[in-house]
Design a protein around this motif. Structure first.
Motif, PDB file in Angstrom:
ATOM      1  N   GLU A 131       0.839  -1.189   0.000  1.00  0.00           N
ATOM      2  CA  GLU A 131       0.000   0.000   0.000  1.00  0.00           C
ATOM      3  C   GLU A 131       0.881   1.249   0.000  1.00  0.00           C
ATOM      4  OE1 GLU A 131      -3.270   0.425  -0.057  1.00  0.00           O
ATOM      5  OE2 GLU A 131      -3.935  -1.670   0.066  1.00  0.00           O
ATOM      6  N   LEU A 132       0.559   2.184  -0.895  1.00  0.00           N
ATOM      7  CA  LEU A 132       1.345   3.405  -1.013  1.00  0.00           C
ATOM      8  C   LEU A 132       0.632   4.601  -0.394  1.00  0.00           C
ATOM      9  CD1 LEU A 132       2.544   3.024  -4.712  1.00  0.00           C
ATOM     10  CD2 LEU A 132       3.927   2.677  -2.652  1.00  0.00           C
ATOM     11  N   GLN A 133       1.431   5.571   0.003  1.00  0.00           N
ATOM     12  CA  GLN A 133       0.902   6.821   0.531  1.00  0.00           C
ATOM     13  C   GLN A 133       1.517   7.983  -0.236  1.00  0.00           C
ATOM     14  OE1 GLN A 133       1.504   7.173   4.768  1.00  0.00           O
ATOM     15  NE2 GLN A 133       0.616   5.145   5.196  1.00  0.00           N
ATOM     16  N   LYS A 134       0.854   9.123  -0.180  1.00  0.00           N
ATOM     17  CA  LYS A 134       1.381  10.324  -0.809  1.00  0.00           C
ATOM     18  C   LYS A 134       2.756  10.650  -0.228  1.00  0.00           C
ATOM     19  CE  LYS A 134       0.391  15.192  -1.687  1.00  0.00           C
ATOM     20  NZ  LYS A 134      -0.569  16.309  -1.509  1.00  0.00           N
ATOM     21  N   GLY A 135       3.709  10.927  -1.104  1.00  0.00           N
ATOM     22  CA  GLY A 135       5.055  11.256  -0.664  1.00  0.00           C
ATOM     23  C   GLY A 135       5.997  10.072  -0.616  1.00  0.00           C
ATOM     24  N   ASP A 136       5.482   8.853  -0.835  1.00  0.00           N
ATOM     25  CA  ASP A 136       6.360   7.683  -0.889  1.00  0.00           C
ATOM     26  C   ASP A 136       7.292   7.784  -2.094  1.00  0.00           C
ATOM     27  OD1 ASP A 136       5.185   6.653   1.347  1.00  0.00           O
ATOM     28  OD2 ASP A 136       4.083   5.051   0.322  1.00  0.00           O
ATOM     29  N   VAL A 137       8.473   7.237  -1.931  1.00  0.00           N
ATOM     30  CA  VAL A 137       9.449   7.175  -3.018  1.00  0.00           C
ATOM     31  C   VAL A 137       9.771   5.708  -3.283  1.00  0.00           C
ATOM     32  CG1 VAL A 137      11.731   7.855  -3.835  1.00  0.00           C
ATOM     33  CG2 VAL A 137      10.432   9.391  -2.343  1.00  0.00           C
ATOM     34  N   VAL A 138       9.654   5.304  -4.532  1.00  0.00           N
ATOM     35  CA  VAL A 138       9.986   3.935  -4.932  1.00  0.00           C
ATOM     36  C   VAL A 138      11.264   3.993  -5.766  1.00  0.00           C
ATOM     37  CG1 VAL A 138       9.222   1.857  -6.127  1.00  0.00           C
ATOM     38  CG2 VAL A 138       7.540   3.318  -4.952  1.00  0.00           C
ATOM     39  N   LEU A 139      12.264   3.249  -5.361  1.00  0.00           N
ATOM     40  CA  LEU A 139      13.539   3.210  -6.055  1.00  0.00           C
ATOM     41  C   LEU A 139      13.793   1.813  -6.592  1.00  0.00           C
ATOM     42  CD1 LEU A 139      16.397   4.320  -6.781  1.00  0.00           C
ATOM     43  CD2 LEU A 139      17.104   3.635  -4.482  1.00  0.00           C
ATOM     44  N   LEU A 140      13.998   1.702  -7.909  1.00  0.00           N
ATOM     45  CA  LEU A 140      14.433   0.459  -8.533  1.00  0.00           C
ATOM     46  C   LEU A 140      15.896   0.634  -8.917  1.00  0.00           C
ATOM     47  CD1 LEU A 140      11.282   0.910  -9.467  1.00  0.00           C
ATOM     48  CD2 LEU A 140      11.772  -0.989 -10.983  1.00  0.00           C
ATOM     49  N   ALA A 141      16.679  -0.423  -8.809  1.00  0.00           N
ATOM     50  CA  ALA A 141      18.084  -0.298  -9.173  1.00  0.00           C
ATOM     51  C   ALA A 141      18.704  -1.657  -9.444  1.00  0.00           C
ATOM     52  CB  ALA A 141      18.864   0.419  -8.073  1.00  0.00           C
ATOM     53  N   THR A 142      19.761  -1.643 -10.221  1.00  0.00           N
ATOM     54  CA  THR A 142      20.570  -2.839 -10.413  1.00  0.00           C
ATOM     55  C   THR A 142      21.573  -2.938  -9.270  1.00  0.00           C
ATOM     56  OG1 THR A 142      22.084  -1.575 -11.825  1.00  0.00           O
ATOM     57  CG2 THR A 142      20.304  -2.800 -12.909  1.00  0.00           C
ATOM     58  N   ASP A 143      22.328  -4.032  -9.231  1.00  0.00           N
ATOM     59  CA  ASP A 143      23.201  -4.261  -8.085  1.00  0.00           C
ATOM     60  C   ASP A 143      24.382  -3.307  -8.024  1.00  0.00           C
ATOM     61  OD1 ASP A 143      24.497  -5.365 -10.254  1.00  0.00           O
ATOM     62  OD2 ASP A 143      25.250  -7.104  -9.163  1.00  0.00           O
ATOM     63  N   GLY A 144      24.589  -2.490  -9.060  1.00  0.00           N
ATOM     64  CA  GLY A 144      25.611  -1.458  -8.972  1.00  0.00           C
ATOM     65  C   GLY A 144      25.333  -0.484  -7.857  1.00  0.00           C
ATOM     66  N   LEU A 145      24.054  -0.315  -7.504  1.00  0.00           N
ATOM     67  CA  LEU A 145      23.690   0.503  -6.338  1.00  0.00           C
ATOM     68  C   LEU A 145      23.762  -0.308  -5.057  1.00  0.00           C
ATOM     69  CD1 LEU A 145      22.464   3.132  -5.097  1.00  0.00           C
ATOM     70  CD2 LEU A 145      20.240   2.010  -5.326  1.00  0.00           C
ATOM     71  N   TRP A 146      23.057  -1.446  -5.021  1.00  0.00           N
ATOM     72  CA  TRP A 146      22.927  -2.197  -3.774  1.00  0.00           C
ATOM     73  C   TRP A 146      24.277  -2.703  -3.262  1.00  0.00           C
ATOM     74  CZ3 TRP A 146      18.437  -0.496  -2.975  1.00  0.00           C
ATOM     75  CH2 TRP A 146      17.426  -0.530  -3.937  1.00  0.00           C
ATOM     76  N   ASP A 147      25.205  -3.012  -4.160  1.00  0.00           N
ATOM     77  CA  ASP A 147      26.495  -3.545  -3.734  1.00  0.00           C
ATOM     78  C   ASP A 147      27.437  -2.474  -3.208  1.00  0.00           C
ATOM     79  OD1 ASP A 147      25.916  -6.171  -4.291  1.00  0.00           O
ATOM     80  OD2 ASP A 147      26.845  -6.178  -6.271  1.00  0.00           O
ATOM     81  N   ASN A 148      27.086  -1.199  -3.422  1.00  0.00           N
ATOM     82  CA  ASN A 148      28.025  -0.140  -3.049  1.00  0.00           C
ATOM     83  C   ASN A 148      27.508   0.854  -2.019  1.00  0.00           C
ATOM     84  OD1 ASN A 148      30.477  -0.504  -4.783  1.00  0.00           O
ATOM     85  ND2 ASN A 148      28.918  -0.488  -6.393  1.00  0.00           N
ATOM     86  N   VAL A 149      26.209   1.035  -1.932  1.00  0.00           N
ATOM     87  CA  VAL A 149      25.674   2.084  -1.057  1.00  0.00           C
ATOM     88  C   VAL A 149      24.871   1.475   0.086  1.00  0.00           C
ATOM     89  CG1 VAL A 149      24.358   4.230  -0.968  1.00  0.00           C
ATOM     90  CG2 VAL A 149      25.507   3.561  -3.100  1.00  0.00           C
ATOM     91  N   PRO A 150      25.257   1.743   1.336  1.00  0.00           N
ATOM     92  CA  PRO A 150      24.497   1.233   2.483  1.00  0.00           C
ATOM     93  C   PRO A 150      23.081   1.809   2.504  1.00  0.00           C
ATOM     94  CG  PRO A 150      26.680   1.998   3.160  1.00  0.00           C
ATOM     95  CD  PRO A 150      26.474   2.464   1.742  1.00  0.00           C
ATOM     96  N   GLU A 151      22.151   1.031   3.004  1.00  0.00           N
ATOM     97  CA  GLU A 151      20.749   1.459   3.027  1.00  0.00           C
ATOM     98  C   GLU A 151      20.530   2.792   3.744  1.00  0.00           C
ATOM     99  OE1 GLU A 151      18.016  -1.545   4.233  1.00  0.00           O
ATOM    100  OE2 GLU A 151      18.945  -3.097   2.994  1.00  0.00           O
ATOM    101  N   PRO A 152      21.171   3.066   4.899  1.00  0.00           N
ATOM    102  CA  PRO A 152      20.945   4.362   5.560  1.00  0.00           C
ATOM    103  C   PRO A 152      21.326   5.547   4.679  1.00  0.00           C
ATOM    104  CG  PRO A 152      21.975   2.816   7.084  1.00  0.00           C
ATOM    105  CD  PRO A 152      22.026   2.181   5.726  1.00  0.00           C
ATOM    106  N   VAL A 153      22.351   5.396   3.854  1.00  0.00           N
ATOM    107  CA  VAL A 153      22.763   6.478   2.962  1.00  0.00           C
ATOM    108  C   VAL A 153      21.709   6.695   1.876  1.00  0.00           C
ATOM    109  CG1 VAL A 153      24.524   7.250   1.334  1.00  0.00           C
ATOM    110  CG2 VAL A 153      25.197   6.042   3.421  1.00  0.00           C
ATOM    111  N   ILE A 154      21.180   5.595   1.347  1.00  0.00           N
ATOM    112  CA  ILE A 154      20.113   5.704   0.348  1.00  0.00           C
ATOM    113  C   ILE A 154      18.900   6.402   0.948  1.00  0.00           C
ATOM    114  CG2 ILE A 154      18.515   4.425  -1.122  1.00  0.00           C
ATOM    115  CD1 ILE A 154      20.629   2.215  -1.321  1.00  0.00           C
ATOM    116  N   ALA A 155      18.505   5.982   2.132  1.00  0.00           N
ATOM    117  CA  ALA A 155      17.327   6.561   2.788  1.00  0.00           C
ATOM    118  C   ALA A 155      17.510   8.049   3.041  1.00  0.00           C
ATOM    119  CB  ALA A 155      17.047   5.827   4.098  1.00  0.00           C
ATOM    120  N   GLU A 156      18.712   8.436   3.448  1.00  0.00           N
ATOM    121  CA  GLU A 156      18.976   9.852   3.721  1.00  0.00           C
ATOM    122  C   GLU A 156      18.872  10.675   2.438  1.00  0.00           C
ATOM    123  OE1 GLU A 156      19.882  13.320   5.880  1.00  0.00           O
ATOM    124  OE2 GLU A 156      19.178  11.323   6.471  1.00  0.00           O
ATOM    125  N   ALA A 157      19.371  10.154   1.349  1.00  0.00           N
ATOM    126  CA  ALA A 157      19.281  10.871   0.074  1.00  0.00           C
ATOM    127  C   ALA A 157      17.838  10.987  -0.391  1.00  0.00           C
ATOM    128  CB  ALA A 157      20.128  10.174  -0.979  1.00  0.00           C
TER     129      ALA A 157
END
Length: 327
Positions: free
Chosen positions: A241-267
């Motif tokens: 279920e989505l709400q107004k203001g939600d952000v959905v991010l799709l990515a290949t492993d070039g992102l997931w293998d290099n950037v920690p989740e807290p950094v992604i969330a902060e951005a």
């Protein structure tokens, strides 16, 4: 856009990121007169899709309007001489953003690089797979609650002549009536960020370390032994279920293998309906910088350590992102 990105990188990824933004900005300016057939893979290699309208006019309560964009870097990107030759294709990665009426669909795919030793370009498989997905959506011949079937039909269409050889992961998401329907096969994936917090993240599917689930088409005369062959039916599926203001991010492993989740969330905390391209650029730039940082304790290095494999630093790879802002 660039000022926002500089601030974000300085705060999240460290002050050393500021020279990188200047370098990329200079590349963008100097490449302004290059051929129209080549879009230089600097910050503006982040392509705002022409397939998705910036805002959808919908009746109140009937569906979410969605702002969507994408960006990425090929692994070999060094400067302005490295170029993206086709929209939505970054190295061996590919993506699409499409819609049918009020249904918004996006996907990413990561071509398996091991095919290069057979003289095969991995990007052909992944890019054609994503093109077939987009065509299915544009034709309206899909069930919005079953993104796995979009992948399945695209894979079936891909097997028809001209039939490419290769393998790819696949992740497709659908926004329909305020619900996010997802299907993920392999180690690409998605997350949903709400108020700066990740409320859901897909789990990678691997057979063993660094061997993701993947769709595969072999030469008709080649034996299947030794190749990873999965089917769309193996996709991991969710409805969120989505709400107004939600952000959905799709990515290949070039992102997931290099950037920690807290950094992604902060951005992603900074995302609004008007700045998602800048935010998308920011996350891609962070991933690129960290992928070449030999001192970075990357998620990939930590995962390798769990398997008894000693490695350090980031993992240079193609980086592809699609960002959806739910308005």
């Amino acid at each position: 856009m660039l000022n926002f990105t500089t601030r974000q990188l300085g705060r999240i990824a460290g002050q050393s990121a500021a020279p990188l933004v200047k370098e990329l900005s200079a590349g963008l300016r100097s490449g302004a007169t290059s051929s129209k057939a080549q879009v230089c893979a600097v910050i503006a290699a982040s392509c705002l899709s022409t397939e998705a309208a910036p805002t959808s006019q919908v009746k109140p309560g009937s569906s979410s309007s969605v702002h969507a964009t994408c960006c990425g870097f090929p692994k070999e990107f060094i400067g302005r001489n490295s170029c993206v030759l086709e929209h939505g294709v970054f190295g061996e990665d590919a993506c699409f953003i499409s819609k049918f009426k009020n249904v918004h669909v996006a996907g990413v795919a990561d071509g398996v690089g091991g095919w290069r030793k057979y003289g095969i370009d991995p990007s052909i498989f992944s890019s054609r797979l994503m093109k077939h997905c987009a065509e299915i959506v544009e034709a309206g011949t899909f069930d919005p609650t079953r993104p796995d079937l979009i992948i399945a039909q695209a894979f079936t269409n891909l097997a028809e002549a001209p039939r490419p050889i290769g393998s790819s992961t696949a992740c497709v998401v659908v926004v329909h009536q305020n619900v996010l329907y997802t299907a993920n096969l392999g180690d690409s994936g998605f997350l949903v960020c709400r108020n700066g917090k990740i409320i859901h993240k897909s789990q990678e599917q691997t057979h063993y370390f660094n061997a993701p689930f993947q769709l595969t088409l072999l030469p008709e005369t080649m034996e299947t032994e030794g190749f990873i062959i999965d089917t769309p039916e193996s996709s991991d599926m969710h409805a969120i279920e989505l709400q107004k203001g939600d952000v959905v991010l799709l990515a290949t492993d070039g992102l997931w293998d290099n950037v920690p989740e807290p950094v992604i969330a902060e951005a992603l905390r900074e995302a609004t309906s008007t700045n998602i391209q800048a935010v998308c650029n920011t996350v891609a730039l962070i991933a690129r910088r960290l992928s070449h940082d030999n001192t970075h304790k990357s998620p990939f290095a930590q995962k390798a350590g769990e398997y008894g494999i000693a490695t350090s630093g980031g993992k240079p790879d193609d980086i592809t992102l699609v960002l959806l802002y739910i308005n």
